[in-house]
Design a protein around this motif. Structure first.
Motif, short mmCIF file in Angstrom:
data_model
loop_
_atom_site.label_atom_id
_atom_site.label_comp_id
_atom_site.label_asym_id
_atom_site.label_seq_id
_atom_site.Cartn_x
_atom_site.Cartn_y
_atom_site.Cartn_z
N THR A 3 0.83 -1.27 0.19
CA THR A 3 -0.02 0.16 0.01
C THR A 3 0.94 1.23 -0.05
O THR A 3 0.42 2.38 -0.14
CB THR A 3 -0.93 -0.11 1.27
N LEU A 5 3.53 3.39 -1.78
CA LEU A 5 4.43 3.42 -3.04
C LEU A 5 5.80 3.94 -2.77
O LEU A 5 6.04 4.74 -2.11
CB LEU A 5 3.83 4.40 -4.12
N ASP A 56 0.33 9.29 -7.22
CA ASP A 56 0.55 9.18 -5.77
C ASP A 56 1.92 8.28 -5.38
O ASP A 56 2.12 8.03 -4.01
CB ASP A 56 -0.70 8.34 -5.05
N SER A 244 5.59 -1.52 -6.58
CA SER A 244 4.56 -1.75 -5.51
C SER A 244 4.23 -3.40 -5.52
O SER A 244 3.46 -3.69 -4.62
CB SER A 244 3.38 -0.84 -5.89
N GLN A 274 -5.08 8.33 -9.18
CA GLN A 274 -4.19 7.74 -8.34
C GLN A 274 -3.89 6.19 -8.92
O GLN A 274 -4.84 5.70 -9.35
CB GLN A 274 -4.50 7.67 -6.63
N GLY A 276 -3.87 3.39 -7.44
CA GLY A 276 -4.54 2.35 -6.91
C GLY A 276 -6.14 2.35 -7.95
O GLY A 276 -6.44 0.97 -7.86
N SER A 277 -6.70 3.48 -8.08
CA SER A 277 -7.74 3.16 -9.22
C SER A 277 -7.50 2.63 -10.48
O SER A 277 -8.42 1.88 -11.10
CB SER A 277 -8.18 4.79 -9.53
N VAL A 279 -5.16 0.18 -10.89
CA VAL A 279 -5.12 -1.20 -10.48
C VAL A 279 -6.43 -2.03 -10.17
O VAL A 279 -6.70 -2.89 -10.75
CB VAL A 279 -4.29 -1.24 -9.18
N GLU A 280 -7.27 -1.03 -9.88
CA GLU A 280 -8.67 -1.71 -9.52
C GLU A 280 -9.35 -2.04 -10.86
O GLU A 280 -10.13 -2.89 -11.09
CB GLU A 280 -9.50 -0.88 -8.47
#
Length: 290
Positions: A3, A5, A56, A244, A274, A276-277, A279-280
C-alpha cells in the motif's frame, strides 16, 4: 501489493513545450496555415516526475532550468504537481530547454528539442538512498545518465529515448529499460538486456527478459488527443506498479491504462487518477483479483 508506493527520483530533461496544432503534419519545405499555438510544461524527465507524483508516488526531480521566466514557470508547474524540486539547478547563462512540436488532428507529432540547460547540468553533490528508485531518459547528456547509474543504490530504470547506442556498463546496471517498438529495433543491444518493457501503441506492451517475451498486455481503446506525454505516463506508472509488487502482466496492464488516459488528454503532463484506481480498474477488467 504494497500500500506504500516507493519513492521515484527522476533524472532528466525539463522543457517548455511550444505546440502548433494543425490538421496534418507538414512535409519537407511545406508551410501549413491555420495552426493553433499553445505553450505548456514538458520534457521527458519533468513529464515522468509529474506523472509519478499524480499517481501518488513521492517524486523528486533532478535536472536544470535556465535563470529565465520559462524556467520559473517550469519549476512552478513541477511544484504544483507535488514534485520535490530542491534538486533542480537554476543555471545562469543557459536558457531553459525548449521543444518545438507540431501535432496533427490524429495526435501524431513532430518534435525538435533545443536542450539549453538540460545539456549543461551535472550530478555533483547529488546522492541517492538505498531505497530510492531512479528513473532516467536520454534527453540529457549520456555522461549524466551514466553517472546517475553509478550513483544509484537501488532500482535503476532507463527510458532509452531518444534511441542511441548505449554503453555496456549502463545496460548492465539497468534493472529495467523502457522503450517503444521503434527504439527497441534501433538499439540491438537491448535483446541481451536483463529486463525490457516495449510499448506498441494501440497493440499494447510486452516485457522481455534477455530477448525472450515473458509477459504482455493489450492496450485500451481510446480517442487520441495528444501522444506527447503518453509514453512518459506509461514509464512512471510501470515503475510504480512493479515497485509496488505487481507481476509483469499486471504492471503492464496498469501502465497501459495510465497511458490510455494520457493519450486522451491534450497536455504533455496530463491529469491522472491515483495508481490504486488503475489497479482496481484493470483487475476488474481481467476478472482476476490481484
Amino acid at each position: 501489493m504494497s500500500t506504500q508506493l516507493p519513492a521515484v527520483t527522476v533524472v532528466g530533461s525539463i522543457n517548455l513545450d511550444i505546440i502548433a496544432t494543425t490538421d496534418r503534419l507538414p512535409t519537407a519545405g511545406e508551410t501549413i496555415g491555420g495552426g493553433v499555438l499553445s505553450q505548456q510544461p514538458g520534457g521527458k524527465g519533468a513529464n515522468q516526475a509529474v506523472a509519478a507524483a499524480r499517481l501518488d508516488g513521492s517524486a523528486r526531480m533532478i535536472g536544470a532550468v535556465g535563470d529565465d521566466a520559462q524556467g520559473r514557470l517550469m519549476l512552478e508547474a513541477l511544484s504544483s504537481a507535488g514534485v520535490d524540486t530542491s534538486g533542480v539547478a537554476v543555471l545562469d547563462g543557459d536558457a531553459t530547454g525548449t521543444a518545438l512540436i507540431v501535432v496533427d488532428r490524429d495526435g501524431e507529432n513532430q518534435i525538435v528539442v533545443c536542450p539549453g540547460a538540460n545539456a549543461a547540468f551535472s550530478l555533483e553533490g547529488v546522492s541517492f538512498g538505498p531505497d530510492e528508485t531512479v528513473l532516467c531518459q536520454l534527453e540529457v547528456g549520456l555522461d549524466v545518465v551514466l553517472e546517475a547509474a553509478r550513483k544509484a543504490q537501488g532500482f535503476f530504470v532507463l527510458n532509452a529515448a531518444p534511441a542511441m547506442d548505449l554503453p555496456a556498463e549502463l545496460l548492465e546496471r539497468c534493472n529495467l529499460v523502457i522503450v517503444n517498438e521503434t527504439e527497441y529495433e534501433l538499439i540491438p543491444a537491448l535483446a541481451e538486456a536483463k529486463l525490457v518493457a516495449v510499448t506498441y501503441g494501440k497493440d499494447g506492451s510486452a516485457m522481455f527478459e534477455h530477448g525472450r517475451k515473458v509477459a504482455e498486455a493489450p492496450a485500451a481503446a481510446v480517442t487520441v488527443a495528444n501522444t506527447i506525454g503518453a509514453g512518459d505516463a506509461f514509464c512512471a506508472a510501470l515503475v510504480l506498479a512493479l515497485r509496488s509488487g505487481l507481476d509483469y502482466t499486471s504492471a503492464l496492464a496498469v501502465a497501459n491504462a495510465v497511458g490510455a488516459d494520457a493519450v486522451g488528454d491534450p497536455s504533455s503532463q496530463p491529469n491522472l487518477a491515483q495508481l490504486g484506481s488503475y489497479v482496481e480498474r484493470t483487475a476488474a477488467a481481467s476478472g482476476v483479483p490481484w
